[in-house]
Design a protein around this motif. Structure first.
Motif, PDB file in Angstrom:
ATOM      1  N   TRP A 258     127.106 -24.115 -55.118  1.00 37.61           N
ATOM      2  CA  TRP A 258     125.778 -23.674 -54.690  1.00 37.61           C
ATOM      3  C   TRP A 258     124.782 -24.823 -54.765  1.00 37.61           C
ATOM      4  O   TRP A 258     123.999 -25.056 -53.837  1.00 37.61           O
ATOM      5  CB  TRP A 258     125.316 -22.520 -55.570  1.00 37.61           C
ATOM      6  N   GLY A 259     124.829 -25.574 -55.864  1.00 38.86           N
ATOM      7  CA  GLY A 259     123.893 -26.675 -56.032  1.00 38.86           C
ATOM      8  C   GLY A 259     124.152 -27.822 -55.082  1.00 38.86           C
ATOM      9  O   GLY A 259     123.213 -28.454 -54.585  1.00 38.86           O
ATOM     10  N   ALA A 260     125.443 -28.116 -54.828  1.00 39.55           N
ATOM     11  CA  ALA A 260     125.765 -29.196 -53.887  1.00 39.55           C
ATOM     12  C   ALA A 260     125.246 -28.854 -52.497  1.00 39.55           C
ATOM     13  O   ALA A 260     124.705 -29.712 -51.784  1.00 39.55           O
ATOM     14  CB  ALA A 260     127.267 -29.434 -53.853  1.00 39.55           C
ATOM     15  N   GLY A 261     125.403 -27.598 -52.104  1.00 37.40           N
ATOM     16  CA  GLY A 261     124.833 -27.160 -50.836  1.00 37.40           C
ATOM     17  C   GLY A 261     123.328 -27.301 -50.840  1.00 37.40           C
ATOM     18  O   GLY A 261     122.720 -27.694 -49.834  1.00 37.40           O
ATOM     19  N   GLY A 262     122.709 -27.008 -51.989  1.00 38.05           N
ATOM     20  CA  GLY A 262     121.260 -27.136 -52.096  1.00 38.05           C
ATOM     21  C   GLY A 262     120.778 -28.554 -51.890  1.00 38.05           C
ATOM     22  O   GLY A 262     119.767 -28.795 -51.215  1.00 38.05           O
ATOM     23  N   ALA A 288     119.032 -16.761 -41.112  1.00 35.65           N
ATOM     24  CA  ALA A 288     120.260 -16.159 -40.587  1.00 35.65           C
ATOM     25  C   ALA A 288     121.481 -16.653 -41.367  1.00 35.65           C
ATOM     26  O   ALA A 288     122.404 -15.877 -41.663  1.00 35.65           O
ATOM     27  CB  ALA A 288     120.405 -16.478 -39.101  1.00 35.65           C
ATOM     28  N   LEU A 289     121.488 -17.932 -41.717  1.00 38.22           N
ATOM     29  CA  LEU A 289     122.604 -18.483 -42.491  1.00 38.22           C
ATOM     30  C   LEU A 289     122.653 -17.882 -43.896  1.00 38.22           C
ATOM     31  O   LEU A 289     123.745 -17.577 -44.410  1.00 38.22           O
ATOM     32  CB  LEU A 289     122.478 -20.007 -42.580  1.00 38.22           C
ATOM     33  N   ILE A 290     121.502 -17.715 -44.539  1.00 33.82           N
ATOM     34  CA  ILE A 290     121.474 -17.115 -45.877  1.00 33.82           C
ATOM     35  C   ILE A 290     122.032 -15.702 -45.834  1.00 33.82           C
ATOM     36  O   ILE A 290     122.885 -15.320 -46.650  1.00 33.82           O
ATOM     37  CB  ILE A 290     120.048 -17.099 -46.444  1.00 33.82           C
ATOM     38  N   ALA A 291     121.545 -14.908 -44.884  1.00 34.49           N
ATOM     39  CA  ALA A 291     122.007 -13.523 -44.770  1.00 34.49           C
ATOM     40  C   ALA A 291     123.509 -13.464 -44.512  1.00 34.49           C
ATOM     41  O   ALA A 291     124.235 -12.690 -45.153  1.00 34.49           O
ATOM     42  CB  ALA A 291     121.247 -12.805 -43.653  1.00 34.49           C
ATOM     43  N   VAL A 313     128.250 -22.660 -50.689  1.00 33.87           N
ATOM     44  CA  VAL A 313     127.653 -23.903 -50.209  1.00 33.87           C
ATOM     45  C   VAL A 313     126.635 -23.616 -49.102  1.00 33.87           C
ATOM     46  O   VAL A 313     125.534 -24.173 -49.099  1.00 33.87           O
ATOM     47  CB  VAL A 313     128.749 -24.867 -49.705  1.00 33.87           C
ATOM     48  N   VAL A 314     127.011 -22.731 -48.164  1.00 40.23           N
ATOM     49  CA  VAL A 314     126.102 -22.399 -47.061  1.00 40.23           C
ATOM     50  C   VAL A 314     124.844 -21.730 -47.590  1.00 40.23           C
ATOM     51  O   VAL A 314     123.718 -22.063 -47.176  1.00 40.23           O
ATOM     52  CB  VAL A 314     126.814 -21.494 -46.035  1.00 40.23           C
ATOM     53  N   TRP A 315     125.021 -20.784 -48.503  1.00 40.86           N
ATOM     54  CA  TRP A 315     123.878 -20.093 -49.103  1.00 40.86           C
ATOM     55  C   TRP A 315     122.972 -21.080 -49.831  1.00 40.86           C
ATOM     56  O   TRP A 315     121.748 -21.061 -49.668  1.00 40.86           O
ATOM     57  CB  TRP A 315     124.399 -18.997 -50.037  1.00 40.86           C
ATOM     58  N   GLY A 316     123.562 -21.979 -50.636  1.00 42.02           N
ATOM     59  CA  GLY A 316     122.755 -22.958 -51.352  1.00 42.02           C
ATOM     60  C   GLY A 316     122.009 -23.878 -50.411  1.00 42.02           C
ATOM     61  O   GLY A 316     120.815 -24.149 -50.595  1.00 42.02           O
ATOM     62  N   ALA A 317     122.703 -24.364 -49.374  1.00 43.52           N
ATOM     63  CA  ALA A 317     122.074 -25.287 -48.422  1.00 43.52           C
ATOM     64  C   ALA A 317     120.918 -24.624 -47.689  1.00 43.52           C
ATOM     65  O   ALA A 317     119.807 -25.171 -47.602  1.00 43.52           O
ATOM     66  CB  ALA A 317     123.110 -25.803 -47.431  1.00 43.52           C
ATOM     67  N   ALA A 318     121.153 -23.436 -47.149  1.00 42.62           N
ATOM     68  CA  ALA A 318     120.112 -22.744 -46.384  1.00 42.62           C
ATOM     69  C   ALA A 318     118.981 -22.269 -47.295  1.00 42.62           C
ATOM     70  O   ALA A 318     117.801 -22.322 -46.929  1.00 42.62           O
ATOM     71  CB  ALA A 318     120.719 -21.565 -45.630  1.00 42.62           C
ATOM     72  N   GLY A 319     119.335 -21.805 -48.496  1.00 41.66           N
ATOM     73  CA  GLY A 319     118.314 -21.311 -49.415  1.00 41.66           C
ATOM     74  C   GLY A 319     117.328 -22.386 -49.825  1.00 41.66           C
ATOM     75  O   GLY A 319     116.115 -22.139 -49.920  1.00 41.66           O
TER      76      GLY A 319
END
Length: 406
Positions: A258-262, A288-291, A313-319
């Motif tokens: 999650w953090g790496a995506g962030g 849309a990516l977070i959802a 990763v996607v959630w972290g990056a988009a968030g």
């Protein structure tokens, strides 16, 4: 003069030199990121040390979050008309003293007061740091500047939080708080070298409230609030989700994913917004990516850890990416009051985090399986997306950019 405005006589060479101070501002947000997220992992250690219940110890997270969201903007008005360097310095002093007091706290009462003090310092520092970073560079590189400051928060999460938990396993939770105290002190030393930057004075509380009266600002801030509820709220219960859905109590890898995506999202979004000049479209895509990531997370967790890492990763990056284009839109909505606009957004995110943690506890307390929690947060993210495409769309044209300094 707006929070992002510098002198008209500033040369490109001088502006490039001033931009070199932006990493110093990011060091402060790095300390904030560690402080905001590591405490959730320290709750069992704090509970045992102070001989209080886990739910009582958990109030240290609530107090910090609420003081950040509500107390920070209120106390910022006391520093009105002061130079940005002074405001940032005072904020870091308060933040550092709050963490030092936390590390020394002998009782729960002292601990909660200390967390409130640290939260106020963080709440004053974060929006002023963002506005100052924007004022240190040219308008066409503003997205990169904001992304660097926001990147400090995400780097603090992905590197600082695991490091803090590892340190706590050897030196106790107080050792981790001393580390955060030291980070704040180092950032404070760096801030003393900051050049003069013209940033609009923090407006009175009444002016902040009036800024929300317009549908444009209120809509954008509400989207940030819902995003904080959904994204940061789910993060609080990530361990419980993994135990239920993936049948594992090993959560460090999930925090890293999650953090790496962030980190990737917060650093990449600035150049993207600068190049496309479409912050509205950027917010649409990341919501849309977070959802999508949250809604597929339970199914992925039931299969394999490798697949679970993908939506994390996607959630972290988009968030983490969503706040930069949100700040762009708010600066466009309030070009002469950028400080209040960014402050409102920052407060909304942290208030959403506190609300999300509380609502997550209520939902789980009502008997909802932790493995189903992403469905609830995914639905909230979709609600934020609908609000963005309706209320905000009517006020912000898709191709609109923040106003350039006049």
């Amino acid at each position: 003069m707006s929070a992002t405005q510098t002198s008209d006589t500033t040369t490109p060479q001088r502006r490039a030199g001033r931009a070199g101070f932006i990493p110093l501002l990011a060091l402060g947000t790095f300390a904030l990121g560690v402080d905001a997220y590591v405490t959730a992992g320290l709750l069992p250690l704090v509970s045992d040390d102070l001989d209080v219940s886990a739910s009582s110890a958990g109030q240290m997270v609530t107090v910090f979050t609420l003081c950040y969201a509500l107390g920070g903007p209120l106390f910022a008005t006391l520093l009105a008309a002061r130079p940005a360097r002074t405001v940032l310095g005072v904020a870091l002093v308060v933040f550092t003293l709050g963490n030092a007091l936390t590390a020394l706290a002998p009782t729960l009462t002292v601990l909660l007061v200390a967390r409130g003090v640290a939260g106020v310092g963080a709440g004053v520092y974060s929006p002023i740091a963002a506005a100052t970073a924007a004022g240190l560079t040219s308008p066409e590189r503003r997205g990169r500047a904001l992304a660097t400051v926001m990147g400090g928060l995400s780097v603090g999460t992905v590197i600082g939080v695991p490091a803090g938990l590892l340190l706590a396993s050897h030196l106790g939770w107080r050792g981790t708080l001393w580390l955060i105290t030291a980070l704040g002190a180092v950032a404070l030393v760096g801030i003393t070298r900051l050049p003069d930057v013209e940033v609009s004075a923090p407006p009175p509380l009444g002016e902040r409230v009036r800024a929300l009266a317009g549908g444009r600002v209120a809509g954008i801030v509400t989207v940030s609030l819902l995003g904080g509820v959904a994204s940061l709220g789910l993060y609080t219960y990530l361990a419980e989700f993994l135990k239920d859905a993936a049948h594992t109590d090993r959560t460090v890898w999930a925090l890293w994913a999650w953090g790496a995506g962030g980190i990737a999202g917060s650093l990449a979004i600035g150049p993207v917004v600068d190049r496309t000049r479409r912050p509205f479209a950027a917010v649409t895509c990341v919501l849309a990516l977070i959802a999508g990531a949250q809604l597929v997370l339970p199914a992925a967790a039931h299969t394999a850890a490798a697949l679970t890492a993908v939506p994390l990763v996607v959630w972290g990056a988009a968030g983490w990416a969503v706040q930069v284009p949100q700040q762009h839109q708010l600066i466009a909505a309030q070009p002469r009051q950028a400080t209040v606009a960014v402050s409102l957004n920052s407060s909304a995110v942290y208030l959403g985090s506190g609300i999300g943690s509380a609502l997550g506890g209520v939902v789980l307390g009502l008997g909802t399986s932790p493995g189903a929690l992403p469905y609830c947060t995914g639905a909230l993210t979709l609600l934020a997306l609908v609000l963005h495409l309706t209320v905000v769309r009517r006020a912000v044209r898709p191709g609109e950019q923040p106003s350039a300094p006049s």
